[in-house]
Write a protein that holds these residues in place. Structure first.
Motif, PDB file in Angstrom:
ATOM      1  N   MET A   1      -0.374   0.434  -4.289  1.00  0.00           N
ATOM      2  CA  MET A   1      -1.728   1.007  -4.884  1.00  0.00           C
ATOM      3  C   MET A   1      -2.765  -0.030  -5.469  1.00  0.00           C
ATOM      4  N   ALA A   2      -3.842  -0.123  -5.020  1.00  0.00           N
ATOM      5  CA  ALA A   2      -5.100  -0.861  -5.445  1.00  0.00           C
ATOM      6  C   ALA A   2      -5.131  -0.869  -6.766  1.00  0.00           C
ATOM      7  N   ALA A   3      -5.131  -2.000  -7.892  1.00  0.00           N
ATOM      8  CA  ALA A   3      -5.286  -2.047  -9.323  1.00  0.00           C
ATOM      9  C   ALA A   3      -6.837  -1.264  -9.728  1.00  0.00           C
ATOM     10  N   SER A   4      -7.639  -1.149  -8.810  1.00  0.00           N
ATOM     11  CA  SER A   4      -8.990  -0.449  -9.134  1.00  0.00           C
ATOM     12  C   SER A   4      -9.870  -0.457  -7.966  1.00  0.00           C
ATOM     13  N   SER A   5     -10.722   0.425  -7.892  1.00  0.00           N
ATOM     14  CA  SER A   5     -11.580   0.620  -6.790  1.00  0.00           C
ATOM     15  C   SER A   5     -12.978  -0.297  -7.178  1.00  0.00           C
ATOM     16  N   ARG A   6     -13.047  -0.946  -8.303  1.00  0.00           N
ATOM     17  CA  ARG A   6     -14.414  -1.408  -8.634  1.00  0.00           C
ATOM     18  C   ARG A   6     -14.862  -2.477  -7.624  1.00  0.00           C
ATOM     19  N   LEU A  24     -11.850  13.034 -17.469  1.00  0.00           N
ATOM     20  CA  LEU A  24     -10.809  13.385 -16.602  1.00  0.00           C
ATOM     21  C   LEU A  24      -9.546  13.026 -17.709  1.00  0.00           C
ATOM     22  N   VAL A  25      -9.687  12.171 -18.278  1.00  0.00           N
ATOM     23  CA  VAL A  25      -8.401  11.928 -19.371  1.00  0.00           C
ATOM     24  C   VAL A  25      -8.016  13.248 -20.262  1.00  0.00           C
ATOM     25  N   GLU A  26      -9.187  13.757 -20.872  1.00  0.00           N
ATOM     26  CA  GLU A  26      -9.070  15.004 -21.806  1.00  0.00           C
ATOM     27  C   GLU A  26      -8.796  16.367 -21.077  1.00  0.00           C
ATOM     28  N   ASN A  27      -9.246  16.144 -19.862  1.00  0.00           N
ATOM     29  CA  ASN A  27      -9.231  17.619 -19.097  1.00  0.00           C
ATOM     30  C   ASN A  27      -8.286  18.013 -17.997  1.00  0.00           C
ATOM     31  N   THR A  28      -7.380  16.858 -17.350  1.00  0.00           N
ATOM     32  CA  THR A  28      -6.904  16.881 -16.245  1.00  0.00           C
ATOM     33  C   THR A  28      -5.414  16.251 -16.543  1.00  0.00           C
ATOM     34  N   ALA A  29      -4.599  16.390 -15.617  1.00  0.00           N
ATOM     35  CA  ALA A  29      -3.310  15.637 -15.506  1.00  0.00           C
ATOM     36  C   ALA A  29      -3.313  14.474 -14.363  1.00  0.00           C
ATOM     37  N   LEU A  30      -4.467  14.046 -14.075  1.00  0.00           N
ATOM     38  CA  LEU A  30      -4.315  13.069 -13.032  1.00  0.00           C
ATOM     39  C   LEU A  30      -3.991  11.599 -13.720  1.00  0.00           C
ATOM     40  N   GLN A  34      -5.337   7.008 -10.668  1.00  0.00           N
ATOM     41  CA  GLN A  34      -6.188   8.024  -9.990  1.00  0.00           C
ATOM     42  C   GLN A  34      -7.572   7.933 -10.624  1.00  0.00           C
ATOM     43  N   ILE A  35      -7.599   7.992 -11.813  1.00  0.00           N
ATOM     44  CA  ILE A  35      -8.906   8.076 -12.535  1.00  0.00           C
ATOM     45  C   ILE A  35      -9.699   6.854 -12.461  1.00  0.00           C
ATOM     46  N   ALA A  36      -8.967   5.864 -12.824  1.00  0.00           N
ATOM     47  CA  ALA A  36      -9.385   4.413 -12.353  1.00  0.00           C
ATOM     48  C   ALA A  36     -10.239   4.157 -11.235  1.00  0.00           C
ATOM     49  N   ASP A  37      -9.320   4.592  -9.958  1.00  0.00           N
ATOM     50  CA  ASP A  37      -9.858   4.273  -8.714  1.00  0.00           C
ATOM     51  C   ASP A  37     -11.002   5.186  -8.649  1.00  0.00           C
ATOM     52  N   PHE A  38     -11.096   6.427  -8.971  1.00  0.00           N
ATOM     53  CA  PHE A  38     -12.206   7.396  -8.859  1.00  0.00           C
ATOM     54  C   PHE A  38     -13.357   7.071  -9.605  1.00  0.00           C
ATOM     55  N   LYS A  76      -5.621  18.739  -5.910  1.00  0.00           N
ATOM     56  CA  LYS A  76      -4.999  17.756  -4.907  1.00  0.00           C
ATOM     57  C   LYS A  76      -4.513  16.479  -5.429  1.00  0.00           C
ATOM     58  N   GLY A  77      -5.152  15.929  -6.440  1.00  0.00           N
ATOM     59  CA  GLY A  77      -4.933  14.873  -6.929  1.00  0.00           C
ATOM     60  C   GLY A  77      -3.529  15.118  -8.088  1.00  0.00           C
ATOM     61  N   GLN A  78      -3.545  15.891  -8.808  1.00  0.00           N
ATOM     62  CA  GLN A  78      -2.805  16.369  -9.663  1.00  0.00           C
ATOM     63  C   GLN A  78      -1.346  16.755  -9.006  1.00  0.00           C
ATOM     64  N   ALA A  79      -1.376  17.468  -7.958  1.00  0.00           N
ATOM     65  CA  ALA A  79      -0.272  17.707  -7.204  1.00  0.00           C
ATOM     66  C   ALA A  79       0.511  16.379  -6.322  1.00  0.00           C
ATOM     67  N   ASP A  80      -0.479  15.383  -6.122  1.00  0.00           N
ATOM     68  CA  ASP A  80       0.081  13.956  -5.398  1.00  0.00           C
ATOM     69  C   ASP A  80      -0.501  12.895  -6.121  1.00  0.00           C
ATOM     70  N   PRO A  81       0.254  12.273  -7.013  1.00  0.00           N
ATOM     71  CA  PRO A  81      -0.026  10.939  -7.638  1.00  0.00           C
ATOM     72  C   PRO A  81      -0.815  10.062  -6.759  1.00  0.00           C
ATOM     73  N   ALA A  82      -0.322   9.994  -5.625  1.00  0.00           N
ATOM     74  CA  ALA A  82      -0.995   8.843  -4.522  1.00  0.00           C
ATOM     75  C   ALA A  82      -2.159   9.262  -3.915  1.00  0.00           C
ATOM     76  N   TYR A  83      -2.770  10.385  -4.212  1.00  0.00           N
ATOM     77  CA  TYR A  83      -3.914  10.866  -3.560  1.00  0.00           C
ATOM     78  C   TYR A  83      -5.079  10.391  -4.288  1.00  0.00           C
TER      79      TYR A  83
END
Length: 229
Positions: A1-6, A24-30, A34-38, A76-83
């Motif tokens: 997985m890429a380190a970042s999408s920047r 996203l850190v405070e309110n999801t289980a991503l 995933q958060i960095a990529d988004f 979807k992201g929380q169900a699949d860490p690779a998503y």
């Protein structure tokens, strides 16, 4: 997985990436990745936000309310860490050629509350910009700013987005433009200087130093285990 999408400049990113990452850190289980990529930031920056070691404490920005993400996509992201989360395309901006912004009659009584909120929370925004965003007059804004409004005792600062006076995207764009024009930037952490590579390297060393006493020195460091346990 890429380190970042920047590095992927073709992707549309959230309007305020670091504030969105905070939410996203405070309110999801991503995962941090995933958060960095988004958000288009480095995974170590997400870790710093989660560990509250970021240079500046950011106000979380809800990408769901801003229309950039929906709960089904987060699920979807929380169900699949690779998503990899997909940002929702923003609405086509309709430009007003002239004249004040129209506000429904039922919401006009809320304008002073929205104006007061902007004055208190974003002093970098000018009266002219507030007038265009809310659809009011400079004299009304001046009266509220100087506490000379006829109903000042009953005016309570309220988020204009919550009041329905403007969209989250419109407010975010105005805040970003006003801050840039005023030369307002996030205060840099003096420990790390202004060099991004040095900042990331410092964060990496801090993570390793914190993890060393906790377990086997030979084990590979797992950021998800360290910061979400």
């Amino acid at each position: 997985m890429a380190a970042s999408s920047r590095a992927d400049t073709s992707r549309v990113l959230p309007l305020m990436p670091h504030a969105t990452a905070t939410w996203l850190v405070e309110n999801t289980a991503l995962t941090f990745q995933q958060i960095a990529d988004f958000c288009g930031i480095h995974v170590l920056e997400v870790q710093a936000i989660a560990d509250e070691t970021a240079a500046t404490k950011l106000t979380p920005r809800d990408p769901v309310r801003a229309g950039e993400l929906d709960m089904a996509e987060i699920a979807k992201g929380q169900a699949d860490p690779a998503y990899r989360l997909q940002i929702r395309p923003g609405p086509v901006q309709q430009r007003r050629t002239s004249g004040p912004r129209y506000t429904p009659v039922a919401k006009r009584q809320d304008k002073p509350d929205g104006i007061m909120w902007i004055i208190r929370n974003h002093p970098e925004i000018t009266d002219a910009q507030i007038a265009r965003l809310i659809g009011t007059t400079k004299s009304t804004i001046a009266a509220i700013r100087n506490r000379e409004h006829w109903n000042i005792a009953n005016i309570t600062p309220k988020d204009p987005v919550t009041l329905g006076l403007c969209s989250q995207r419109e407010l975010d764009q105005l805040v970003a433009a006003a801050a840039k024009k005023a030369g307002i930037e996030a205060e840099a952490d003096p420990r790390l200087g202004t060099d991004r590579a040095a900042m990331l390297e410092q964060l990496r060393r801090e993570r390793e130093a914190q993890a060393a006493p906790a377990g086997d020195q030979g084990d590979a460091l797992d950021p998800e285990r360290l910061f979400r346990s």
